[in-house]
Motif scaffolding. Structure first.
Motif, PDB file in Angstrom:
ATOM      1  N   VAL A  21       0.849  -1.202   0.000  1.00 57.97           N
ATOM      2  CA  VAL A  21       0.000   0.000   0.000  1.00 57.97           C
ATOM      3  C   VAL A  21       0.881   1.247   0.000  1.00 57.97           C
ATOM      4  N   LEU A  22       1.971   1.204   0.785  1.00 53.60           N
ATOM      5  CA  LEU A  22       2.887   2.339   0.874  1.00 53.60           C
ATOM      6  C   LEU A  22       4.212   2.022   0.182  1.00 53.60           C
ATOM      7  N   VAL A  23       4.878   3.094  -0.263  1.00 51.59           N
ATOM      8  CA  VAL A  23       6.169   2.971  -0.925  1.00 51.59           C
ATOM      9  C   VAL A  23       7.290   3.000   0.127  1.00 51.59           C
ATOM     10  N   ASP A  24       8.284   2.160  -0.055  1.00 54.79           N
ATOM     11  CA  ASP A  24       9.476   2.149   0.799  1.00 54.79           C
ATOM     12  C   ASP A  24      10.289   3.411   0.502  1.00 54.79           C
ATOM     13  N   GLU A  25      10.459   4.272   1.534  1.00 55.90           N
ATOM     14  CA  GLU A  25      11.158   5.549   1.348  1.00 55.90           C
ATOM     15  C   GLU A  25      12.529   5.557   2.028  1.00 55.90           C
ATOM     16  N   THR A  26      13.075   4.389   2.319  1.00 54.01           N
ATOM     17  CA  THR A  26      14.333   4.306   3.069  1.00 54.01           C
ATOM     18  C   THR A  26      15.433   5.166   2.455  1.00 54.01           C
ATOM     19  N   SER A  27      15.526   5.184   1.133  1.00 53.38           N
ATOM     20  CA  SER A  27      16.606   5.931   0.459  1.00 53.38           C
ATOM     21  C   SER A  27      16.468   7.448   0.642  1.00 53.38           C
ATOM     22  N   LYS A  28      15.250   7.912   0.995  1.00 52.78           N
ATOM     23  CA  LYS A  28      15.030   9.368   1.143  1.00 52.78           C
ATOM     24  C   LYS A  28      15.325   9.872   2.565  1.00 52.78           C
ATOM     25  N   ILE A  29      15.490   8.951   3.506  1.00 52.35           N
ATOM     26  CA  ILE A  29      15.727   9.361   4.905  1.00 52.35           C
ATOM     27  C   ILE A  29      17.206   9.680   5.085  1.00 52.35           C
ATOM     28  N   THR A  30      17.507  10.964   5.287  1.00 52.67           N
ATOM     29  CA  THR A  30      18.902  11.416   5.376  1.00 52.67           C
ATOM     30  C   THR A  30      19.472  11.190   6.777  1.00 52.67           C
ATOM     31  N   ASP A  31      20.792  11.294   6.875  1.00 55.29           N
ATOM     32  CA  ASP A  31      21.449  11.165   8.189  1.00 55.29           C
ATOM     33  C   ASP A  31      20.989  12.270   9.138  1.00 55.29           C
ATOM     34  N   ASP A  32      20.783  13.485   8.602  1.00 53.93           N
ATOM     35  CA  ASP A  32      20.310  14.598   9.437  1.00 53.93           C
ATOM     36  C   ASP A  32      18.928  14.303  10.004  1.00 53.93           C
ATOM     37  N   MET A  33      18.068  13.693   9.192  1.00 56.32           N
ATOM     38  CA  MET A  33      16.735  13.307   9.679  1.00 56.32           C
ATOM     39  C   MET A  33      16.876  12.279  10.797  1.00 56.32           C
ATOM     40  N   LYS A  34      17.720  11.278  10.554  1.00 58.55           N
ATOM     41  CA  LYS A  34      17.891  10.209  11.547  1.00 58.55           C
ATOM     42  C   LYS A  34      18.409  10.756  12.876  1.00 58.55           C
ATOM     43  N   LYS A  35      19.331  11.710  12.795  1.00 53.59           N
ATOM     44  CA  LYS A  35      19.919  12.279  14.023  1.00 53.59           C
ATOM     45  C   LYS A  35      18.959  13.251  14.706  1.00 53.59           C
ATOM     46  N   GLY A  36      18.193  13.988  13.914  1.00 50.56           N
ATOM     47  CA  GLY A  36      17.374  15.065  14.463  1.00 50.56           C
ATOM     48  C   GLY A  36      16.055  14.640  15.082  1.00 50.56           C
TER      49      GLY A  36
END
Length: 412
Positions: free
Chosen positions: A102-117
């Motif tokens: 149903v949803l698209v895998d967006e793993t490649s769009k998640i940046t390191d800054d997003m992960k840290k913030g």
């Protein structure tokens, strides 16, 4: 007669000898949100207007449905040929949505800054099997709200720290004639009841599943439902709680007809608004209580994310919209009804001012968030549990029998 000649050049068009601005092809996105709890419809519209001003070539058509219709609307739209580009989804759905594409895998769009913030717990909202299916957007749990004036009149100096103490304080309030039924819950046969039940399961140290099989019919799961039934039968809980959703609880509390209420973040600032609330300025909030010897506080993970559907024809523009809606700047601006997912936001006076009490409760509650089961069969499991809770509350079945039946009907 002169022939009109059109030619695109540097963002402009020569048309009939005149230079006119080039009309960009407009991309139209369809986005599905919920019309209850967390951000208000007006907030979502204002955020979206800000996005389209910054991105005039993208138009966003908004649709709002009650939470109870969100899942089915998303799933049914997948096969309709039209469907949505961006959808709001609950923390309990990524397993099903990933499994059924149903949803698209967006793993490649998640940046390191997003992960840290972003706060670590918020990521659980959009993850399944090590992949990210969007961005967390609403970071939420249920808190215990209380009416400071009623507690003061009852001679109660501090709000309850345990669920047992909540019952004792409610009894004092009832016995003193201050309120007939001091506690309000969302126990309608809906997901709202599961959220209240999960809060209690976390307090009693129970498990929904063990090794992929139901375990709520044992230990803390049974203790949680027994607490609900005892509170209901005692007359301390508003008898209409068995039909209430969160908005009903908010209205009862704002009318001054409840000393205690379990609800999401959004109720704090709404109940403190003198335009709509009779209890403005008297609203207290603490983490949901714990159980002596088992837990200090209790909390359910009620977070939600924004994702892109597999049928979207404009995934790049849809992601741009999601990035804007979940950005720290946007979230900080609208932090009164839903607290930000970004860790550093909690050091920003613009976010904390006027809701210091809520932030203090959030620091404990958000850290203790207890997950509802991660399974592609969640809807089936939830439906069986909703029925069990209703049957136990209505005295049609004992808590043990009701939960045993739910375990058999859970699809697991």
């Amino acid at each position: 007669m002169l022939k009109s000649i059109g030619k695109t050049l540097l963002g402009a068009v020569f048309f009939g000898g005149l230079l006119v601005p080039h009309a960009f092809a407009e991309t139209s996105l369809n986005a599905l949100f919920m019309a209850q709890a967390a951000y208000s419809e007006a907030d979502v519209r204002a955020m979206t207007d800000a996005f389209t001003k910054a991105n005039p070539d993208i138009k966003v058509n908004l649709e709002f449905v009650p939470y109870e219709g969100l899942h089915d609307k998303t799933v049914l739209a997948q096969g309709s040929g039209g469907g949505y580009d961006v959808v709001l989804f609950d923390v309990i759905w990524p397993a099903e949505y990933a499994t059924n594409k149903v949803l698209v895998d967006e793993t490649s769009k998640i940046t390191d800054d997003m992960k840290k913030g972003v706060l670590p717990g918020a990521w659980t909202t959009v993850q399944y099997d090590g992949k990210y299916y969007g961005m967390p957007w609403i970071l939420d749990t249920k808190y215990l709200f209380y009416n400071k004036e009623i507690l003061e009149k009852a001679g109660i100096k501090t709000p309850p720290k345990t669920w047992e103490e909540l019952g004792e304080q409610a009894k004092i309030i009832k016995d003193k004639g201050l309120l007939k039924t001091p506690i309000a819950w969302s126990w309608s046969q809906a997901e709202a009841a599961i959220c209240d039940y999960a809060t209690l399961v976390s307090a009693y140290g129970g498990d929904f599943l063990k090794d992929g099989k139901p375990d709520f019919q044992n230990g803390g799961g049974v203790a949680a439902l027994k607490y609900m039934v005892d509170s209901y039968k005692s007359g301390l809980t508003n008898p209409n709680s068995k039909e209430f959703l969160e908005e009903d609880v908010r209205k009862v509390f704002e009318n001054g007809d409840a000393a205690f209420a379990l609800n999401w973040t959004y109720m704090y600032n709404m109940a403190n608004d003198p335009k709509d609330s009779k209890v403005a300025g008297k609203v207290g909030v603490v983490p949901a209580p714990g159980v002596t010897g088992t837990s200090e506080v209790s909390a359910v993970n009620g977070s939600m994310g924004l994702g892109i559907t597999a049928v979207s024809k404009h995934p790049d523009e849809a992601w741009k919209y999601i990035e804007f809606m979940t950005s720290q700047a946007t979230q900080n601006q609208y932090a009164k009804l839903s607290l930000p997912i970004w860790a550093s936001s909690y050091d920003d006076p613009a976010v904390t001012k006027g809701q210091e009490e809520l932030i203090a409760a959030a620091k404990l509650g958000l850290a203790a968030m207890y997950p509802r089961p991660t399974t592609p069969k969640y809807q089936e499991l939830s439906t069986a549990l909703q029925q069990a809770i209703q049957e136990a509350l209505l005295g049609q079945s004992s808590p043990e029998d009701a939960l045993n039946t739910a375990a058999k009907n859970s699809g697991l």
